[in-house]
Enzyme design. Structure first.
Site, PDB file in Angstrom:
ATOM      1  N   HIS A  52      46.073  34.236  30.884  1.00 52.16           N
ATOM      2  CA  HIS A  52      46.450  35.473  31.576  1.00 52.16           C
ATOM      3  C   HIS A  52      47.938  35.399  31.936  1.00 52.16           C
ATOM      4  CE1 HIS A  52      42.149  36.703  33.073  1.00 52.16           C
ATOM      5  NE2 HIS A  52      42.201  36.490  31.767  1.00 52.16           N
TER       6      HIS A  52
ATOM      7  N   GLU B 247      49.529  35.511  34.663  1.00 50.73           N
ATOM      8  CA  GLU B 247      49.881  34.619  35.771  1.00 50.73           C
ATOM      9  C   GLU B 247      49.910  33.159  35.320  1.00 50.73           C
ATOM     10  OE1 GLU B 247      47.622  36.992  35.728  1.00 50.73           O
ATOM     11  OE2 GLU B 247      47.281  37.915  37.681  1.00 50.73           O
TER      12      GLU B 247
ATOM     13  N   CYS C 244      42.969  38.023  38.822  1.00 48.19           N
ATOM     14  CA  CYS C 244      41.519  37.815  38.687  1.00 48.19           C
ATOM     15  C   CYS C 244      41.116  36.576  39.494  1.00 48.19           C
ATOM     16  CB  CYS C 244      41.122  37.668  37.225  1.00 48.19           C
ATOM     17  SG  CYS C 244      41.402  36.007  36.556  1.00 48.19           S
TER      18      CYS C 244
ATOM     19  N   CYS D 252      42.815  33.359  38.239  1.00 47.68           N
ATOM     20  CA  CYS D 252      44.245  33.274  38.566  1.00 47.68           C
ATOM     21  C   CYS D 252      44.453  33.108  40.068  1.00 47.68           C
ATOM     22  CB  CYS D 252      44.984  34.504  38.053  1.00 47.68           C
ATOM     23  SG  CYS D 252      45.024  34.582  36.248  1.00 47.68           S
TER      24      CYS D 252
END
Lengths: 194, 373
Positions: free
Chosen positions: A74, A76, A110, A113
């Site tokens: 992701h 991040e 999420c 993360c």
């Protein structure tokens, strides 16, 4: 004043004695929005994020799940790796850098993360819209603020920055659907969940 | 045990005879980590019941009431029950409708004229409605069913898979022997990582349909990358096996993958374990979408980050040895069965629990949680 969530007591406890001005916030979130827009135009999940340390961008990221076939890549997570690299090149101590780094991201992190941000001890996250499907800062779970003594530190969130635009981008993307993902089970299950 | 020869993976030269089989099998149990709604007591909600004054008209009344209040989503509740109060002048009662959405807040008793406006039904055969507690959801287990029917007659379709899981009948001796071998491999890898100064956590990804060990990894986290937990390492190793990936583990020779070229053709359905659903997406390389259909064996319970990474990766089942204080697959959260998420998987704990527990204890000073079997 800058951080509407969390009490002063908690701030002192975490020792994150820095603040970001509204002007700074607007400037960085604007850049994150641009990144998300670029991602959308190249057919990627429109999430943009950047990490700011000492008023300097030390990492940025966008979703690389399809390129790497690794579902954990992701935006991040990509940005965290960039900051780690930045630290390595400058012989900085990552722990010290992350503790004074702010994450600007267009969508609520999420659950995965959010946990990663805790482990890295990032103190503050400024984000755009809620992440209704996977959000770890309140939408699905509250990883950002739950009491998890063995998972880094809790962090503060400043949500709602240009949320409408961020949502619109996500909607546009999900209309096209991710051709690499398997068929979603959620819609099928809706009728008899639980 | 002949089949186990299929378990091959490079870097598998640890010939220390550390695969000690059967005598250990009885010392551990694979315990299912079920979602709360499958293990908890029965949740109750308020509903209206109405006495049937003329028993002969019951079937007509049920028909008429059902047309007005179909009770969609409460299919587990029977419509009629024999009155539990033997001294009552009427023998039967009809379930009319739920009184409120929540279990605690009741709107107060409403009269028949309000619940069944005139013209809809002939009231003369019905008594005054009153509130009853009914089970909010269908019972999953026999224990839940026994409790539910004390409140209102309830339909029960036993979920054999859950019942078997709860009774420890899900895995045969053969299955357990295989599980032990996979976990022993994870433990061995954890020790290899610990020898290099890493946290002693190891993990193994297996394709249960072919019994091939696809990836073996240990915790690689350190100051320069604190997020490389064993599970994250394995997820990236699987990506590497599929020709991609994001990290290099060259510095860690114990982190290995089996070549993807020799991926065995899935065996006939007979050999597939219960609960295993084969889901190969039709992808050009014939490999599944990330970890779809795969099992993870990991010595300690994954943290929140790793647990959610497994959701994103579509893992099929997770087997872990020791529980972790902030664990997200049973201890603090049950992310594998969180309803709002788009993927769910099965979790079993306690596989070689004692051995896994002793692995990382000294370093972290953690209490051994998994010995409470």
């Amino acid at each position: 004043m800058e951080a509407p969530t969390g009490t002063e007591e908690e701030e002192e406890e975490r020792g994150n004695g820095f603040s970001v001005s509204a002007e700074e916030r607007d400037r960085w979130i604007d850049r994150a929005m641009h990144m998300a827009q670029e991602a959308l135009e190249s057919g990627e999940v429109p999430v943009g994020c950047l990490m700011v340390y000492n008023n300097q961008m030390v990492g940025m990221g966008r979703n690389e799940v399809n390129e790497t076939k690794n579902a954990t890549r992701h935006a991040e997570m990509v940005a965290i790796d960039q900051v780690l690299n930045w630290c390595l090149r400058r012989s900085k101590n990552p722990a010290e850098v992350f503790q004074r780094t702010v994450l600007y991201v267009t969508v609520e992190p999420c659950i995965m993360c959010a946990a990663a941000l805790r482990i890295m001890r990032i103190p503050l996250v400024v984000y755009g819209c809620q992440n209704e499907r996977f959000g770890g800062c309140g939408s699905v779970l509250n990883i950002s603020s739950d009491d998890l003594p063995n998972t880094g530190t809790a962090f503060q969130c400043i949500p709602g920055h240009r949320a409408k635009e961020a949502v619109e981008m996500l909607k546009t993307f999900y209309k096209q659907e991710n051709p690499n993902a398997p068929q979603s089970k959620v819609r099928k299950l809706n009728g008899h969940k639980r | 045990m002949k089949k186990m020869e299929q378990v091959h993976c490079p870097g598998d030269q640890h010939g220390e005879g550390n695969l000690v089989p059967d005598p250990e099998l009885s010392s551990w149990e694979a315990l299912p980590v079920l979602p709360d709604h499958q293990t908890q007591g029965v949740e109750l909600v308020w509903a209206y019941a109405i006495p049937v004054l003329d028993k002969k008209k019951t079937s007509r009344l049920v028909k008429e009431v059902s047309a007005i209040y179909p009770l969609v989503g409460q299919g587990h509740l029977k419509r009629v029950r024999a009155c539990p109060d033997k001294t009552s002048p009427h023998a039967l009662e009809i379930l009319l409708c739920l009184a409120s959405q929540g279990g605690d807040t009741v709107e107060g008793v409403r009269p028949l004229s309000e619940l069944l406006p005139s013209g809809q039904i002939d009231w003369s055969d019905l008594g005054e409605p009153y509130l009853v507690h009914v089970p909010a959801h269908p019972p999953f287990t026999r224990a839940q069913f026994e409790e539910a029917k004390l409140h209102w007659p309830t339909v029960f379709h036993e979920n054999k898979h859950i019942s078997n899981a709860l009774q420890g009948l899900l895995f045969s001796k053969e299955d357990k022997a295989k599980m032990q071998i996979y976990m022993e491999k994870a433990i061995h890898t954890a020790r290899q990582g610990a020898e290099r100064g890493m946290k002693a956590v190891g993990a193994v990804v297996v394709d249960p349909a072919t019994e091939v060990v696809l990836a073996v990894g240990h915790d690689c986290s350190n100051a320069s990358n604190p997020l490389l937990h064993a599970t994250m390492v394995c997820i990236d190793l699987i990506a590497q096996r599929q020709g991609r990936g994001a990290y290099s583990f060259n510095a860690y020779p114990a982190c290995t993958i089996s070549p993807s070229g020799d991926r065995a053709i899935p065996l006939p359905a007979k050999s597939i374990q219960p609960g295993v659903v084969r889901k190969y997406e039709s992808r050009q390389d014939g490999l599944p979408y990330i970890c779809t259909g795969y099992d993870l064996y990991v010595t300690s319970e994954p943290c929140v980050m790793c647990a959610m990474a497994l959701v994103h990766s579509r893992i099929q089942r997770v087997f872990y040895g020791a529980s972790s204080p902030d664990g997200a697959l049973g201890t603090r959260y049950k992310i594998h069965s969180k309803e709002d998420l788009n993927h769910h998987f099965e979790v079993f704990r306690g596989i070689l629990g004692t051995e896994c527990c002793s692995l990382d204890q000294k370093k972290q000073g953690q209490q051994c949680v998994s010995s409470q079997l």
